[in-house]
Scaffold this motif. Structure first.
Motif, PDB file in Angstrom:
ATOM      1  N   ILE A 250       0.815  -1.225   0.000  1.00  0.00           N
ATOM      2  CA  ILE A 250       0.000   0.000   0.000  1.00  0.00           C
ATOM      3  C   ILE A 250       0.841   1.263   0.000  1.00  0.00           C
ATOM      4  CG2 ILE A 250      -1.752   1.301   1.274  1.00  0.00           C
ATOM      5  CD1 ILE A 250      -2.782  -1.195  -0.128  1.00  0.00           C
ATOM      6  N   GLY A 251       1.952   1.263   0.710  1.00  0.00           N
ATOM      7  CA  GLY A 251       2.738   2.477   0.861  1.00  0.00           C
ATOM      8  C   GLY A 251       2.295   3.268   2.081  1.00  0.00           C
ATOM      9  N   SER A 252       3.036   4.308   2.410  1.00  0.00           N
ATOM     10  CA  SER A 252       2.794   5.040   3.650  1.00  0.00           C
ATOM     11  C   SER A 252       1.565   5.936   3.599  1.00  0.00           C
ATOM     12  CB  SER A 252       4.028   5.895   3.990  1.00  0.00           C
ATOM     13  OG  SER A 252       4.285   6.817   2.937  1.00  0.00           O
ATOM     14  N   GLN A 253       1.177   6.422   2.409  1.00  0.00           N
ATOM     15  CA  GLN A 253       0.100   7.408   2.342  1.00  0.00           C
ATOM     16  C   GLN A 253      -1.252   6.811   2.749  1.00  0.00           C
ATOM     17  OE1 GLN A 253      -0.141   9.463  -1.370  1.00  0.00           O
ATOM     18  NE2 GLN A 253      -1.435  11.097  -0.550  1.00  0.00           N
ATOM     19  N   LYS A 254      -1.506   5.574   2.386  1.00  0.00           N
ATOM     20  CA  LYS A 254      -2.781   4.937   2.725  1.00  0.00           C
ATOM     21  C   LYS A 254      -2.591   3.801   3.734  1.00  0.00           C
ATOM     22  CE  LYS A 254      -4.762   5.981  -1.814  1.00  0.00           C
ATOM     23  NZ  LYS A 254      -5.421   5.438  -3.021  1.00  0.00           N
ATOM     24  N   TYR A 255      -1.451   3.832   4.390  1.00  0.00           N
ATOM     25  CA  TYR A 255      -1.104   2.754   5.314  1.00  0.00           C
ATOM     26  C   TYR A 255      -2.076   2.669   6.491  1.00  0.00           C
ATOM     27  CZ  TYR A 255       1.866   0.006   8.470  1.00  0.00           C
ATOM     28  OH  TYR A 255       2.371  -0.946   9.321  1.00  0.00           O
ATOM     29  N   SER A 256      -2.493   3.834   7.014  1.00  0.00           N
ATOM     30  CA  SER A 256      -3.384   3.826   8.181  1.00  0.00           C
ATOM     31  C   SER A 256      -4.724   3.191   7.841  1.00  0.00           C
ATOM     32  CB  SER A 256      -3.582   5.254   8.698  1.00  0.00           C
ATOM     33  OG  SER A 256      -4.106   6.084   7.677  1.00  0.00           O
ATOM     34  N   SER A 257      -5.296   3.516   6.679  1.00  0.00           N
ATOM     35  CA  SER A 257      -6.559   2.910   6.271  1.00  0.00           C
ATOM     36  C   SER A 257      -6.400   1.416   6.041  1.00  0.00           C
ATOM     37  CB  SER A 257      -7.081   3.575   4.993  1.00  0.00           C
ATOM     38  OG  SER A 257      -7.444   4.914   5.227  1.00  0.00           O
ATOM     39  N   ALA A 258      -5.299   1.033   5.394  1.00  0.00           N
ATOM     40  CA  ALA A 258      -5.071  -0.387   5.115  1.00  0.00           C
ATOM     41  C   ALA A 258      -4.897  -1.179   6.406  1.00  0.00           C
ATOM     42  CB  ALA A 258      -3.841  -0.551   4.231  1.00  0.00           C
ATOM     43  N   MET A 259      -4.214  -0.617   7.405  1.00  0.00           N
ATOM     44  CA  MET A 259      -4.034  -1.308   8.676  1.00  0.00           C
ATOM     45  C   MET A 259      -5.357  -1.430   9.424  1.00  0.00           C
ATOM     46  SD  MET A 259      -1.135  -2.624   9.338  1.00  0.00           S
ATOM     47  CE  MET A 259      -1.390  -2.854  11.102  1.00  0.00           C
ATOM     48  N   GLY A 260      -6.183  -0.380   9.371  1.00  0.00           N
ATOM     49  CA  GLY A 260      -7.490  -0.461  10.001  1.00  0.00           C
ATOM     50  C   GLY A 260      -8.352  -1.550   9.388  1.00  0.00           C
ATOM     51  N   ILE A 261      -8.326  -1.628   8.059  1.00  0.00           N
ATOM     52  CA  ILE A 261      -9.078  -2.675   7.361  1.00  0.00           C
ATOM     53  C   ILE A 261      -8.520  -4.055   7.695  1.00  0.00           C
ATOM     54  CG2 ILE A 261      -9.616  -3.611   5.068  1.00  0.00           C
ATOM     55  CD1 ILE A 261      -9.656  -0.688   4.064  1.00  0.00           C
ATOM     56  N   SER A 262      -7.194  -4.162   7.760  1.00  0.00           N
ATOM     57  CA  SER A 262      -6.560  -5.445   8.061  1.00  0.00           C
ATOM     58  C   SER A 262      -6.931  -5.923   9.460  1.00  0.00           C
ATOM     59  CB  SER A 262      -5.043  -5.323   7.938  1.00  0.00           C
ATOM     60  OG  SER A 262      -4.660  -4.948   6.624  1.00  0.00           O
ATOM     61  N   GLU A 263      -6.869  -5.026  10.445  1.00  0.00           N
ATOM     62  CA  GLU A 263      -7.194  -5.418  11.814  1.00  0.00           C
ATOM     63  C   GLU A 263      -8.670  -5.777  11.947  1.00  0.00           C
ATOM     64  OE1 GLU A 263      -5.404  -6.038  14.281  1.00  0.00           O
ATOM     65  OE2 GLU A 263      -3.462  -5.156  13.858  1.00  0.00           O
ATOM     66  N   THR A 264      -9.536  -5.047  11.236  1.00  0.00           N
ATOM     67  CA  THR A 264     -10.960  -5.369  11.275  1.00  0.00           C
ATOM     68  C   THR A 264     -11.224  -6.752  10.685  1.00  0.00           C
ATOM     69  OG1 THR A 264     -11.529  -3.022  11.073  1.00  0.00           O
ATOM     70  CG2 THR A 264     -13.262  -4.605  10.589  1.00  0.00           C
ATOM     71  N   THR A 265     -10.568  -7.034   9.556  1.00  0.00           N
ATOM     72  CA  THR A 265     -10.706  -8.351   8.935  1.00  0.00           C
ATOM     73  C   THR A 265     -10.195  -9.449   9.849  1.00  0.00           C
ATOM     74  OG1 THR A 265     -10.358  -7.292   6.767  1.00  0.00           O
ATOM     75  CG2 THR A 265     -10.199  -9.689   6.859  1.00  0.00           C
ATOM     76  N   ASN A 266      -9.071  -9.180  10.516  1.00  0.00           N
ATOM     77  CA  ASN A 266      -8.538 -10.151  11.479  1.00  0.00           C
ATOM     78  C   ASN A 266      -9.540 -10.436  12.586  1.00  0.00           C
ATOM     79  OD1 ASN A 266      -6.076 -10.683  10.304  1.00  0.00           O
ATOM     80  ND2 ASN A 266      -4.990  -9.100  11.431  1.00  0.00           N
ATOM     81  N   GLY A 267     -10.130  -9.372  13.128  1.00  0.00           N
ATOM     82  CA  GLY A 267     -11.094  -9.540  14.209  1.00  0.00           C
ATOM     83  C   GLY A 267     -12.293 -10.372  13.797  1.00  0.00           C
ATOM     84  N   ILE A 268     -12.814 -10.100  12.604  1.00  0.00           N
ATOM     85  CA  ILE A 268     -13.959 -10.864  12.109  1.00  0.00           C
ATOM     86  C   ILE A 268     -13.596 -12.339  11.935  1.00  0.00           C
ATOM     87  CG2 ILE A 268     -15.529 -11.164  10.144  1.00  0.00           C
ATOM     88  CD1 ILE A 268     -15.381  -8.130   9.726  1.00  0.00           C
ATOM     89  N   MET A 269     -12.408 -12.594  11.374  1.00  0.00           N
ATOM     90  CA  MET A 269     -11.985 -13.978  11.155  1.00  0.00           C
ATOM     91  C   MET A 269     -11.750 -14.706  12.470  1.00  0.00           C
ATOM     92  SD  MET A 269     -11.459 -16.290   8.920  1.00  0.00           S
ATOM     93  CE  MET A 269     -11.325 -15.385   7.363  1.00  0.00           C
ATOM     94  N   ILE A 270     -11.168 -14.026  13.455  1.00  0.00           N
ATOM     95  CA  ILE A 270     -10.921 -14.648  14.763  1.00  0.00           C
ATOM     96  C   ILE A 270     -12.235 -15.036  15.417  1.00  0.00           C
ATOM     97  CG2 ILE A 270     -10.108 -14.187  17.106  1.00  0.00           C
ATOM     98  CD1 ILE A 270      -7.879 -12.485  15.860  1.00  0.00           C
ATOM     99  N   ILE A 271     -13.242 -14.147  15.334  1.00  0.00           N
ATOM    100  CA  ILE A 271     -14.551 -14.454  15.914  1.00  0.00           C
ATOM    101  C   ILE A 271     -15.184 -15.651  15.215  1.00  0.00           C
ATOM    102  CG2 ILE A 271     -16.909 -13.589  16.207  1.00  0.00           C
ATOM    103  CD1 ILE A 271     -15.708 -10.790  16.547  1.00  0.00           C
TER     104      ILE A 271
END
Length: 327
Positions: A250-271
């Motif tokens: 993704i690169g640094s400019q959109k990194y924060s959005s990509a990390m938020g999406i990644s963590e949300t996806t992780n949470g859903i999968m863990i549940i």
């Protein structure tokens, strides 16, 4: 708040919901800040940051037991609330560092990437246009959910195989301890070589699932402890350093959005994996069906990720060849 709780549902809300959300905020913010602040040197510092999880998994249970014995569970919660309050001055310090770095000259000791400004949109869905990142979400969330499932079930699985509680705790502690050095070593390797971490990620993720498959057929104490050691060496990098792959794609400019999406996806999968695993364990009476099923899914998703990378590599080579032919 939990100190004054007198019902399990109150603790479920205060610790499960409020503390869970705040911990997520801190974790994502740390990863995003370090990834953006250190730029092309982020691999080393993100690898150091990732050691906090297993280190806490070893230290905090020991401290919690001491505090509960000395002060009771209410006193223990009160003491650890004071520990958590240190997040406030640490957060203020990070904010100060970010402001100072943005205002310094480019020849400062800490070099910031040119595109440091974060997206103005709160939720930047344009990251899904990156096909590799979208495929990586499925591969990453499957192995992350699988590893969390293993870590949550490992003590009970060891008890199921004849271990007592102290030996089961020993196996879990060993796995957490040995997962620390590989993260730092991997960060140094990536910094010195400049190799993309995604290739290591795929190999290590598949190796974790295969290690679990081997572990399912072993019953001896020494053999299971050895499997815990090997599992700790393998799982540390995929679950601790996946943010490096996100930064690469993704690169640094959109990194924060990509990390938020990644963590949300992780949470859903863990549940989802946790709920399905509980049903499978109740139906089959063992952990094998659950571990085999989700392990196979993790292997398949990472093989798809590998195929996607190979496809992009071939396309890029073909494009370079056409340019060379025109010349």
């Amino acid at each position: 708040m939990s100190v004054f709780g007198n019902h399990a549902m109150f603790l479920l809300f205060s610790i499960g919901v409020l503390l869970g959300m705040s911990t997520c905020f801190v974790s994502v913010t740390n990863s995003v800040f370090v990834g953006i602040y250190f730029g092309n040197r982020a691999s080393v510092f993100l690898s150091i940051l990732s050691t906090a999880g297993p280190t806490g998994a070893v230290i905090f249970p020991f401290l919690i037991n001491i505090c509960i014995e000395q002060y009771g569970w209410r006193g223990c919660l009160l003491i650890f609330s004071g520990v958590y309050f240190n997040i406030i001055p640490c957060g203020m310090y990070l904010w100060f560092c970010q402001k100072k770095a943005q205002n310094t000259a480019t020849n400062n000791a800490v070099q910031l990437p040119e595109n440091i400004n974060t997206p103005k949109r709160l939720f930047d869905t344009s990251v899904f246009r990156n096909l590799l990142f979208t495929v990586f979400l499925f591969a990453m969330s499957s192995i992350t959910g699988y590893i969390n499932l293993i870590m949550a079930s490992l003590p009970m699985y060891l008890v199921f195989n004849g271990f007592n509680l102290s030996m089961s705790a020993l196996g879990y502690s060993i796995m957490s301890i040995v997962s620390i050095p590989p993260r730092i070593i991997m960060g140094i390797i990536l910094r010195l070589t400049g190799w993309p971490f995604v290739y290591f990620y795929i190999v290590l993720s598949i190796s974790v699932a295969l290690m679990i498959f081997i572990m399912m057929g072993i019953t001896g104490f020494t053999s299971l402890i050895f499997c815990c050691v090997m599992l700790g060496l393998l799982y540390g990098c995929p679950i601790g350093l996946y943010s490096l792959v996100v930064l690469e794609f993704i690169g640094s400019q959109k990194y924060s959005s990509a990390m938020g999406i990644s963590e949300t996806t992780n949470g859903i999968m863990i549940i989802c994996q946790g709920l399905i695993s509980g049903v499978l364990v109740n139906l089959s009476g063992s952990y094998q069906l659950s571990f085999y099923s989700f392990g196979a899914i993790s292997i398949c998703t990472n093989l798809v990720m590998a195929a996607s990378l190979a496809r992009e590599y071939i396309k890029r080579k073909q494009f370079d060849f056409r340019l060379f032919s025109k010349k």
